[in-house]
Design a protein around this motif. Sequence first.
Motif, mmCIF file in Angstrom:
data_model
loop_
_atom_site.group_PDB
_atom_site.id
_atom_site.type_symbol
_atom_site.label_atom_id
_atom_site.label_comp_id
_atom_site.label_asym_id
_atom_site.label_seq_id
_atom_site.Cartn_x
_atom_site.Cartn_y
_atom_site.Cartn_z
ATOM 1 N N VAL A 74 0.851 -1.187 0.000
ATOM 2 C CA VAL A 74 0.000 0.000 0.000
ATOM 3 C C VAL A 74 0.887 1.237 0.000
ATOM 4 C CG1 VAL A 74 -1.800 1.281 1.220
ATOM 5 C CG2 VAL A 74 -1.789 -1.226 1.287
ATOM 6 N N ILE A 75 0.654 2.134 -0.949
ATOM 7 C CA ILE A 75 1.394 3.392 -1.012
ATOM 8 C C ILE A 75 0.406 4.541 -0.911
ATOM 9 C CG2 ILE A 75 2.855 4.881 -2.439
ATOM 10 C CD1 ILE A 75 3.982 2.343 -3.739
ATOM 11 N N GLU A 76 0.636 5.420 0.056
ATOM 12 C CA GLU A 76 -0.150 6.657 0.120
ATOM 13 C C GLU A 76 0.753 7.822 -0.259
ATOM 14 O OE1 GLU A 76 -2.752 9.633 2.980
ATOM 15 O OE2 GLU A 76 -2.012 7.747 3.824
ATOM 16 N N TYR A 79 1.492 -7.490 8.408
ATOM 17 C CA TYR A 79 2.300 -8.069 7.330
ATOM 18 C C TYR A 79 2.371 -7.145 6.107
ATOM 19 C CZ TYR A 79 2.077 -12.443 9.916
ATOM 20 O OH TYR A 79 2.176 -13.401 10.891
ATOM 21 N N CYS A 80 1.614 -6.074 6.118
ATOM 22 C CA CYS A 80 1.513 -5.208 4.951
ATOM 23 C C CYS A 80 2.783 -4.389 4.736
ATOM 24 C CB CYS A 80 0.317 -4.271 5.140
ATOM 25 S SG CYS A 80 0.027 -3.181 3.757
ATOM 26 N N ASP A 81 3.171 -4.215 3.488
ATOM 27 C CA ASP A 81 4.237 -3.296 3.109
ATOM 28 C C ASP A 81 3.563 -1.940 2.890
ATOM 29 O OD1 ASP A 81 6.361 -1.875 2.104
ATOM 30 O OD2 ASP A 81 6.380 -2.888 0.158
ATOM 31 N N LEU A 99 7.534 14.874 7.417
ATOM 32 C CA LEU A 99 6.363 14.655 8.264
ATOM 33 C C LEU A 99 6.746 14.690 9.735
ATOM 34 C CD1 LEU A 99 4.357 11.767 6.557
ATOM 35 C CD2 LEU A 99 4.223 14.227 6.156
ATOM 36 N N ASN A 100 5.813 15.172 10.547
ATOM 37 C CA ASN A 100 5.952 15.052 11.989
ATOM 38 C C ASN A 100 5.931 13.560 12.328
ATOM 39 O OD1 ASN A 100 5.338 14.822 14.808
ATOM 40 N ND2 ASN A 100 4.515 16.901 14.770
ATOM 41 N N PRO A 101 6.884 13.074 13.131
ATOM 42 C CA PRO A 101 6.903 11.637 13.460
ATOM 43 C C PRO A 101 5.571 11.116 13.983
ATOM 44 C CG PRO A 101 8.905 12.702 14.232
ATOM 45 C CD PRO A 101 8.001 13.804 13.743
ATOM 46 N N GLU A 102 4.778 11.991 14.643
ATOM 47 C CA GLU A 102 3.480 11.547 15.161
ATOM 48 C C GLU A 102 2.489 11.246 14.046
ATOM 49 O OE1 GLU A 102 2.094 14.496 17.833
ATOM 50 O OE2 GLU A 102 3.718 14.221 19.281
ATOM 51 N N ALA A 103 2.727 11.805 12.839
ATOM 52 C CA ALA A 103 1.823 11.573 11.718
ATOM 53 C C ALA A 103 2.115 10.245 11.017
ATOM 54 C CB ALA A 103 1.914 12.719 10.715
ATOM 55 N N VAL A 104 3.261 9.634 11.314
ATOM 56 C CA VAL A 104 3.635 8.359 10.693
ATOM 57 C C VAL A 104 3.103 7.230 11.580
ATOM 58 C CG1 VAL A 104 5.515 6.915 9.862
ATOM 59 C CG2 VAL A 104 5.685 9.412 9.691
ATOM 60 N N ARG A 116 2.202 3.650 13.202
ATOM 61 C CA ARG A 116 3.028 2.478 13.493
ATOM 62 C C ARG A 116 2.859 1.432 12.389
ATOM 63 N NH1 ARG A 116 3.087 -0.253 19.380
ATOM 64 N NH2 ARG A 116 3.933 1.837 19.754
ATOM 65 N N GLY A 117 3.964 0.921 11.919
ATOM 66 C CA GLY A 117 3.952 -0.073 10.850
ATOM 67 C C GLY A 117 4.195 0.514 9.477
ATOM 68 N N ALA A 118 4.092 1.851 9.357
ATOM 69 C CA ALA A 118 4.299 2.504 8.057
ATOM 70 C C ALA A 118 5.759 2.905 7.890
ATOM 71 C CB ALA A 118 3.400 3.729 7.930
ATOM 72 N N CYS A 119 6.197 2.928 6.653
ATOM 73 C CA CYS A 119 7.550 3.357 6.302
ATOM 74 C C CYS A 119 7.430 4.694 5.567
ATOM 75 C CB CYS A 119 8.235 2.315 5.422
ATOM 76 S SG CYS A 119 9.868 2.822 4.831
ATOM 77 N N PHE A 120 7.995 5.763 6.136
ATOM 78 C CA PHE A 120 7.906 7.086 5.518
ATOM 79 C C PHE A 120 9.104 7.346 4.621
ATOM 80 C CE2 PHE A 120 9.237 11.601 5.762
ATOM 81 C CZ PHE A 120 8.285 12.103 4.893
#
Length: 299
Positions: free
Chosen positions: A100-102, A121-123, A132-137, A139-143
């Motif tokens: 998933v890419i946003e 398990y999602c990429d 981005l502010n770290p709080e906006a990322v 958990r589990g997402a790669c920024f």
Amino acid sequence: MAILTTEDGIYPIANQRKAWESTPCAEYAWPHLPDFGYLLSHFFIDKQRVSQRFTEAAASYDNNASVQAAIAGDLWQELGLTGWAAAHPRFTSSYNASTVIEIGPGTGIFTSLYAPDIDAYCDWQLWDIAALNPEAVKRGACFKQCDAEMEIRRLASGTVDYILSNCAVQWFHSPSRFLEECARVLKPGGILAFSTFDPENLPELRQAMPNVATLTTPTLEAWQLMLPAELELLSAKRTDHPLLFSTPRDVLAHMRSTGVNALSRPSLSSLHAFMDRYPRLYGGCPLTYISLILVMRRR
């Protein structure tokens, strides 16, 4: 897009129209040598400036971006109404991990709507041109801080399940190339869903500041005409989002707080003209956002 010069003494305008009849055109009463300053300010986006303005607005964005939040809700609803998302309520499972890419998550307004359906398990990748502010990322997402138009060209074909974006692709230089790249990188059955803005967005600003640079974006019909054959359109929607402010100064404050003024900053003299020209309605100053939402599936 082709820029045609109606006062051209070298190439008659009739010849120009014939040469570019299959291409979207804009005509200007210019001679053979066009106004390159106007072209650069109106048809090219300084993405470094866009990044800077949205970074400056990050702290005040959520408290002022009611329209962007409403559009995020509409986008999430349209994803559900396609039936495909409803049949697959989770983005992934341990047996079939999804990618998933946003694009342009910003402060996470849209991200928070679909985050509960993201499996461990999602990429899950968040791409934004601004830090981005770290709080906006979540958990589990790669920024990744990047220019999404360029980054998507680096992906292997047929490797992505979802490409999502709320109120970001209007800053892209080439919408048609973006659609082509999405069609290439999506897996069969993969989903592309995004919201953006109509070319008539914020008409009051155009009325009050006719010479200030504004976004040149495709209409809903133009987006549909640009769709590659590999993409099947599931949903297309155009919606007006009217706001009402007390004064033109409040309109400017709203723009600064949301990064909407990311193209340019007007001069002091033009600001005075802005105050005088700004339209009034119901005792206030209207500002109308016009959103577009499109949901597509890779055939």
